[in-house]
Motif scaffolding. Structure first.
Motif, PDB file in Angstrom:
ATOM      1  N   TYR A 132      -0.051  12.881  29.084  1.00  0.00           N
ATOM      2  CA  TYR A 132      -0.379  11.541  28.311  1.00  0.00           C
ATOM      3  C   TYR A 132      -0.129  11.906  27.214  1.00  0.00           C
ATOM      4  O   TYR A 132      -1.214  12.280  26.656  1.00  0.00           O
ATOM      5  CB  TYR A 132      -1.600  10.998  29.041  1.00  0.00           C
ATOM      6  N   PRO A 133       1.085  11.985  26.577  1.00  0.00           N
ATOM      7  CA  PRO A 133       1.280  12.235  25.384  1.00  0.00           C
ATOM      8  C   PRO A 133       0.587  11.583  24.077  1.00  0.00           C
ATOM      9  O   PRO A 133       0.418  12.095  23.224  1.00  0.00           O
ATOM     10  CB  PRO A 133       2.740  12.151  24.985  1.00  0.00           C
ATOM     11  N   GLU A 134       0.526  10.333  24.561  1.00  0.00           N
ATOM     12  CA  GLU A 134      -0.461   9.347  23.466  1.00  0.00           C
ATOM     13  C   GLU A 134      -1.818   9.575  23.285  1.00  0.00           C
ATOM     14  O   GLU A 134      -2.258   9.237  22.524  1.00  0.00           O
ATOM     15  CB  GLU A 134      -0.425   7.906  24.027  1.00  0.00           C
ATOM     16  N   LEU A 135      -2.461  10.782  24.110  1.00  0.00           N
ATOM     17  CA  LEU A 135      -3.923  11.153  24.209  1.00  0.00           C
ATOM     18  C   LEU A 135      -4.086  12.395  23.788  1.00  0.00           C
ATOM     19  O   LEU A 135      -3.172  13.477  23.823  1.00  0.00           O
ATOM     20  CB  LEU A 135      -4.386  10.990  25.617  1.00  0.00           C
ATOM     21  N   THR A 136      -5.082  12.658  23.102  1.00  0.00           N
ATOM     22  CA  THR A 136      -5.400  13.949  22.771  1.00  0.00           C
ATOM     23  C   THR A 136      -5.699  14.969  24.061  1.00  0.00           C
ATOM     24  O   THR A 136      -5.738  14.502  25.171  1.00  0.00           O
ATOM     25  CB  THR A 136      -6.861  13.910  21.947  1.00  0.00           C
ATOM     26  N   THR A 137      -5.905  16.083  23.569  1.00  0.00           N
ATOM     27  CA  THR A 137      -6.495  17.189  24.882  1.00  0.00           C
ATOM     28  C   THR A 137      -7.655  17.602  24.757  1.00  0.00           C
ATOM     29  O   THR A 137      -8.348  17.755  23.661  1.00  0.00           O
ATOM     30  CB  THR A 137      -5.617  18.348  24.749  1.00  0.00           C
ATOM     31  N   TYR A 138      -8.238  17.844  25.857  1.00  0.00           N
ATOM     32  CA  TYR A 138      -9.825  18.099  26.080  1.00  0.00           C
ATOM     33  C   TYR A 138     -10.018  19.267  26.864  1.00  0.00           C
ATOM     34  O   TYR A 138      -9.204  19.487  27.728  1.00  0.00           O
ATOM     35  CB  TYR A 138     -10.769  17.041  26.844  1.00  0.00           C
ATOM     36  N   SER A 139     -10.616  20.251  26.455  1.00  0.00           N
ATOM     37  CA  SER A 139     -11.233  21.316  27.363  1.00  0.00           C
ATOM     38  C   SER A 139     -12.616  20.677  28.201  1.00  0.00           C
ATOM     39  O   SER A 139     -13.030  19.656  27.527  1.00  0.00           O
ATOM     40  CB  SER A 139     -11.682  22.551  26.417  1.00  0.00           C
ATOM     41  N   ILE A 140     -13.002  21.071  29.109  1.00  0.00           N
ATOM     42  CA  ILE A 140     -14.234  20.538  29.724  1.00  0.00           C
ATOM     43  C   ILE A 140     -15.436  20.551  28.703  1.00  0.00           C
ATOM     44  O   ILE A 140     -16.331  19.716  28.915  1.00  0.00           O
ATOM     45  CB  ILE A 140     -14.415  21.244  30.888  1.00  0.00           C
ATOM     46  N   SER A 141     -15.442  21.503  27.618  1.00  0.00           N
ATOM     47  CA  SER A 141     -16.643  21.400  26.819  1.00  0.00           C
ATOM     48  C   SER A 141     -16.482  20.243  26.113  1.00  0.00           C
ATOM     49  O   SER A 141     -17.431  19.894  25.172  1.00  0.00           O
ATOM     50  CB  SER A 141     -16.757  22.737  26.360  1.00  0.00           C
ATOM     51  N   ASP A 142     -15.622  19.464  25.789  1.00  0.00           N
ATOM     52  CA  ASP A 142     -15.092  18.359  24.876  1.00  0.00           C
ATOM     53  C   ASP A 142     -15.544  17.088  25.541  1.00  0.00           C
ATOM     54  O   ASP A 142     -15.905  16.252  25.069  1.00  0.00           O
ATOM     55  CB  ASP A 142     -13.611  18.168  24.593  1.00  0.00           C
ATOM     56  N   MET A 143     -15.814  17.314  26.832  1.00  0.00           N
ATOM     57  CA  MET A 143     -16.230  15.919  27.672  1.00  0.00           C
ATOM     58  C   MET A 143     -17.504  15.499  27.465  1.00  0.00           C
ATOM     59  O   MET A 143     -18.356  16.367  27.688  1.00  0.00           O
ATOM     60  CB  MET A 143     -15.808  16.482  29.137  1.00  0.00           C
ATOM     61  N   PRO A 144     -17.926  14.270  26.771  1.00  0.00           N
ATOM     62  CA  PRO A 144     -19.321  14.123  26.707  1.00  0.00           C
ATOM     63  C   PRO A 144     -19.993  13.486  28.333  1.00  0.00           C
ATOM     64  O   PRO A 144     -19.166  13.044  28.959  1.00  0.00           O
ATOM     65  CB  PRO A 144     -19.241  12.853  25.906  1.00  0.00           C
ATOM     66  N   ALA A 145     -21.266  13.521  28.169  1.00  0.00           N
ATOM     67  CA  ALA A 145     -21.702  12.958  29.477  1.00  0.00           C
ATOM     68  C   ALA A 145     -21.378  11.251  29.422  1.00  0.00           C
ATOM     69  O   ALA A 145     -21.674  10.835  28.120  1.00  0.00           O
ATOM     70  CB  ALA A 145     -23.264  13.223  29.524  1.00  0.00           C
ATOM     71  N   ILE A 146     -21.419  10.625  30.397  1.00  0.00           N
ATOM     72  CA  ILE A 146     -21.083   9.180  30.229  1.00  0.00           C
ATOM     73  C   ILE A 146     -22.379   8.548  30.885  1.00  0.00           C
ATOM     74  O   ILE A 146     -22.527   8.647  32.080  1.00  0.00           O
ATOM     75  CB  ILE A 146     -19.828   8.882  31.103  1.00  0.00           C
ATOM     76  N   TYR A 147     -23.004   7.512  30.154  1.00  0.00           N
ATOM     77  CA  TYR A 147     -23.860   6.602  30.854  1.00  0.00           C
ATOM     78  C   TYR A 147     -23.553   5.216  30.444  1.00  0.00           C
ATOM     79  O   TYR A 147     -22.831   5.071  29.800  1.00  0.00           O
ATOM     80  CB  TYR A 147     -25.303   6.780  29.951  1.00  0.00           C
ATOM     81  N   SER A 148     -24.077   4.438  31.389  1.00  0.00           N
ATOM     82  CA  SER A 148     -23.762   3.181  31.301  1.00  0.00           C
ATOM     83  C   SER A 148     -25.140   2.074  31.576  1.00  0.00           C
ATOM     84  O   SER A 148     -26.099   2.537  32.143  1.00  0.00           O
ATOM     85  CB  SER A 148     -22.843   2.561  32.077  1.00  0.00           C
ATOM     86  N   GLY A 149     -25.073   0.973  30.796  1.00  0.00           N
ATOM     87  CA  GLY A 149     -25.983   0.086  31.315  1.00  0.00           C
ATOM     88  C   GLY A 149     -25.238  -1.512  30.820  1.00  0.00           C
ATOM     89  O   GLY A 149     -24.380  -1.390  30.068  1.00  0.00           O
ATOM     90  N   SER A 150     -26.262  -2.284  31.337  1.00  0.00           N
ATOM     91  CA  SER A 150     -25.896  -3.672  31.231  1.00  0.00           C
ATOM     92  C   SER A 150     -27.218  -4.168  30.564  1.00  0.00           C
ATOM     93  O   SER A 150     -28.247  -3.864  30.417  1.00  0.00           O
ATOM     94  CB  SER A 150     -25.819  -4.428  32.591  1.00  0.00           C
ATOM     95  N   PHE A 151     -26.823  -5.416  29.644  1.00  0.00           N
ATOM     96  CA  PHE A 151     -27.969  -6.114  29.058  1.00  0.00           C
ATOM     97  C   PHE A 151     -27.263  -7.612  28.908  1.00  0.00           C
ATOM     98  O   PHE A 151     -26.513  -8.013  29.320  1.00  0.00           O
ATOM     99  CB  PHE A 151     -27.836  -5.881  27.556  1.00  0.00           C
ATOM    100  N   GLY A 152     -28.424  -8.453  28.779  1.00  0.00           N
ATOM    101  CA  GLY A 152     -28.145  -9.803  28.571  1.00  0.00           C
ATOM    102  C   GLY A 152     -28.253 -10.460  29.876  1.00  0.00           C
ATOM    103  O   GLY A 152     -27.820 -11.715  29.953  1.00  0.00           O
TER     104      GLY A 152
END
Length: 172
Positions: A132-152
């Motif tokens: 995916y040349p339009e995207l940067t590269t990550y090592s696994i240590s670059d990956m944030p934990a992902i959380y999600s929530g809903s509101f309203g």
């Protein structure tokens, strides 16, 4: 496909630049607030953003938590290139959406964010031949934990303590 996607993103960026020239107000596909040095990020759209910015200032001042805000101004075409850069190296990101999709794996923005991050990881497997040349590269240590929530839900406004709770949920 990649070329068509770049053209659409280029048109969006051009339109934002023309709007700035006409009005003096600068917009971008993704706008950030105090995100550059942040360890944690709240990502959302619309009415959430001004409230989150105030909470970020409060948490930085009173608790020393390095938190920032990502304002997803544009959903389609999805600003994958920008988000890949913004989220790289963060400890965690919470995506707050004004909807809930029961029985879905994730809500729409969270699904898109996970896709971007996974593609950045794929790029990191072989930086000489980017999938995916339009995207940067990550090592696994670059990956944030992902959380999600809903509101309203039920037309209830999101209160500052809800945003504080979302940030506290990201902390170790």
């Amino acid at each position: 496909f990649v070329q068509a996607e770049r053209a659409r993103l280029g048109l969006a960026d051009q339109a934002f630049e023309e709007y700035y020239q006409l009005t003096g107000r600068r917009y971008s596909r993704v706008m950030t607030y105090r995100a550059e040095d942040a360890d944690y990020l709240i990502l959302g759209q619309g009415s959430l953003v001004p409230s989150a910015e105030v909470v970020v200032d409060y948490l930085r001042e009173t608790r020393g938590i390095k938190v920032g805000v990502g304002d997803l101004v544009m959903f389609r075409p999805f600003p994958s290139d920008m988000l890949g850069e913004i989220l790289k190296g963060k400890k965690a990101v919470t995506v707050l959406e004004r909807l809930d999709q029961p029985l879905a794996v994730d809500s729409p923005i969270t699904r898109e964010v996970r896709s971007v991050l996974n593609k950045c990881i794929e790029n990191g497997r072989d930086p000489k031949h980017l999938a995916y040349p339009e995207l940067t590269t990550y090592s696994i240590s670059d990956m944030p934990a992902i959380y999600s929530g809903s509101f309203g839900m039920g037309s209830r406004d999101l209160q500052p303590e809800g945003i504080i709770g979302a940030v506290e949920n990201m902390l170790p």
